[in-house]
Design a protein around this motif. Structure first.
Motif, PDB file in Angstrom:
ATOM      1  N   UNK A  32       0.853  -1.186   0.000  1.00  0.00           N
ATOM      2  CA  UNK A  32       0.000   0.000   0.000  1.00  0.00           C
ATOM      3  C   UNK A  32       0.890   1.237   0.000  1.00  0.00           C
ATOM      4  N   UNK A  33       0.734   2.086  -1.018  1.00  0.00           N
ATOM      5  CA  UNK A  33       1.556   3.293  -1.140  1.00  0.00           C
ATOM      6  C   UNK A  33       0.642   4.497  -1.376  1.00  0.00           C
ATOM      7  N   UNK A  34       1.077   5.700  -0.951  1.00  0.00           N
ATOM      8  CA  UNK A  34       0.264   6.899  -1.180  1.00  0.00           C
ATOM      9  C   UNK A  34       0.053   7.152  -2.667  1.00  0.00           C
ATOM     10  N   UNK A  35      -1.153   7.578  -3.041  1.00  0.00           N
ATOM     11  CA  UNK A  35      -1.459   7.877  -4.432  1.00  0.00           C
ATOM     12  C   UNK A  35      -2.755   7.238  -4.862  1.00  0.00           C
ATOM     13  N   UNK A  36      -3.471   7.916  -5.742  1.00  0.00           N
ATOM     14  CA  UNK A  36      -4.794   7.449  -6.153  1.00  0.00           C
ATOM     15  C   UNK A  36      -4.743   6.411  -7.261  1.00  0.00           C
ATOM     16  N   UNK A  37      -3.583   6.271  -7.944  1.00  0.00           N
ATOM     17  CA  UNK A  37      -3.497   5.368  -9.096  1.00  0.00           C
ATOM     18  C   UNK A  37      -3.233   3.938  -8.655  1.00  0.00           C
ATOM     19  N   UNK A  38      -4.028   3.009  -9.162  1.00  0.00           N
ATOM     20  CA  UNK A  38      -3.851   1.590  -8.862  1.00  0.00           C
ATOM     21  C   UNK A  38      -4.020   0.756 -10.106  1.00  0.00           C
ATOM     22  N   UNK A  39      -3.475  -0.456 -10.075  1.00  0.00           N
ATOM     23  CA  UNK A  39      -3.548  -1.355 -11.241  1.00  0.00           C
ATOM     24  C   UNK A  39      -4.640  -2.408 -11.022  1.00  0.00           C
ATOM     25  N   UNK A  40      -5.512  -2.535 -12.016  1.00  0.00           N
ATOM     26  CA  UNK A  40      -6.560  -3.566 -12.008  1.00  0.00           C
ATOM     27  C   UNK A  40      -6.131  -4.687 -12.953  1.00  0.00           C
ATOM     28  N   UNK A  41      -6.249  -5.944 -12.485  1.00  0.00           N
ATOM     29  CA  UNK A  41      -5.924  -7.054 -13.386  1.00  0.00           C
ATOM     30  C   UNK A  41      -7.158  -7.406 -14.236  1.00  0.00           C
ATOM     31  N   UNK A  42      -7.040  -8.435 -15.052  1.00  0.00           N
ATOM     32  CA  UNK A  42      -8.090  -8.751 -16.020  1.00  0.00           C
ATOM     33  C   UNK A  42      -9.387  -9.207 -15.352  1.00  0.00           C
ATOM     34  N   UNK A  43      -9.276  -9.953 -14.256  1.00  0.00           N
ATOM     35  CA  UNK A  43     -10.458 -10.545 -13.642  1.00  0.00           C
ATOM     36  C   UNK A  43     -10.935  -9.804 -12.394  1.00  0.00           C
ATOM     37  N   UNK A  44     -10.020  -9.238 -11.630  1.00  0.00           N
ATOM     38  CA  UNK A  44     -10.386  -8.663 -10.345  1.00  0.00           C
ATOM     39  C   UNK A  44     -10.741  -7.184 -10.397  1.00  0.00           C
ATOM     40  N   UNK A  45     -10.788  -6.600  -9.204  1.00  0.00           N
ATOM     41  CA  UNK A  45     -11.098  -5.183  -9.078  1.00  0.00           C
ATOM     42  C   UNK A  45      -9.918  -4.416  -8.527  1.00  0.00           C
ATOM     43  N   UNK A  46     -10.195  -3.518  -7.597  1.00  0.00           N
ATOM     44  CA  UNK A  46      -9.149  -2.652  -7.052  1.00  0.00           C
ATOM     45  C   UNK A  46      -9.513  -2.256  -5.626  1.00  0.00           C
ATOM     46  N   UNK A  47      -8.538  -2.299  -4.722  1.00  0.00           N
ATOM     47  CA  UNK A  47      -8.753  -1.904  -3.330  1.00  0.00           C
ATOM     48  C   UNK A  47      -7.923  -0.668  -3.025  1.00  0.00           C
ATOM     49  N   UNK A  48      -8.448   0.166  -2.129  1.00  0.00           N
ATOM     50  CA  UNK A  48      -7.746   1.393  -1.749  1.00  0.00           C
ATOM     51  C   UNK A  48      -8.065   1.729  -0.301  1.00  0.00           C
TER      52      UNK A  48
END
Length: 235
Positions: A107-123
């Motif tokens: 977990x790092x500061x910043x709004x940008x995250x990577x989504x894989x092909x099947x899953x979603x994204x957590x923040x």
């Protein structure tokens, strides 16, 4: 023959004269070092004793003070060398420990995250105070809004939000980088909150000799300092 005092005819002490001579030598020679070493000090001390005025000899306390000053400077130089060696060793040890993070999410500061092909994204959203209705917005890399949802009431502190990877019409979004943004009412004012996202560690770098261990994260154009990691997820 005229006796020479421990202060030369130019009005400078022998230490100052030696430094001045070294400065002149440095301007004539490329790559020389402008510093007093132990051999220089002993040579200076011998000349000072040999050419002192017999009617005004160097006082013992003055000589001891000079020796003490040189010993202090020499000790500081050795200590700096030891600290550099210790810092290098600690950096290498940190890098070795950080190598265990490769393949894991951090977990790092910043709004940008990577989504894989099947899953979603957590923040994680940092809330300065409790919020009755936390609003979450998901934007693609082009800044286009693809999903809006509510995360309900949340207390002050770090609150986790999860995006299922679908847009507002229920269609699965492709893999790639997405921005997670969150806002809510604080004292009647609409407020944007700081967001941290998870990213996968690709590799570990030693940095540029500044003692920092850096992490190459998936989807990030530049490495992130290990010290900025707020949480380590499961492998």
């Amino acid at each position: 023959m005229m006796a020479i005092d421990n202060v030369g005819q130019s009005g400078l002490s022998y230490i100052d004269q030696l430094k001045q001579s070294q400065d002149q030598t440095k301007t004539q020679q490329t790559g020389g070092k402008n510093e007093l070493k132990q051999d220089d000090f002993l040579s200076l001390l011998t000349k000072q004793l040999a050419h002192q005025d017999p009617f005004k000899p160097v006082e013992n306390d003055q000589m001891i003070a000079q020796m003490a000053s040189f010993a202090t400077v020499d000790g500081i130089n050795k200590m700096n060398t030891q600290f550099d060696s210790l810092n290098s060793s600690m950096t290498s040890n940190q890098a070795l420990q950080a190598s265990s993070l490769v393949g894991r999410d951090v977990l790092v500061p910043g709004a940008a995250g990577m989504k894989d092909q099947m899953g979603g994204l957590a923040a994680m959203v940092n809330l300065p105070s409790s919020v009755d209705n936390l609003m979450v917005r998901i934007e693609n890399a082009a800044g286009e809004l693809v999903r809006t949802f509510t995360a309900g009431a949340n207390p002050a502190g770090e609150s986790r939000v999860d995006w299922d990877g679908l847009d507002d019409t229920g269609n699965a979004m492709p893999a790639g980088k997405y921005n997670v943004k969150a806002n809510g009412l604080v004292d009647g004012q609409n407020t944007e909150f700081d967001v941290s996202t998870y990213a996968n560690v690709n590799s570990v770098l030693l940095g540029k000799g500044d003692g920092n261990v850096l992490l190459n994260l998936e989807g990030y154009n530049s490495p992130v300092k290990l010290a900025e990691v707020k949480e380590v997820g499961k492998g």
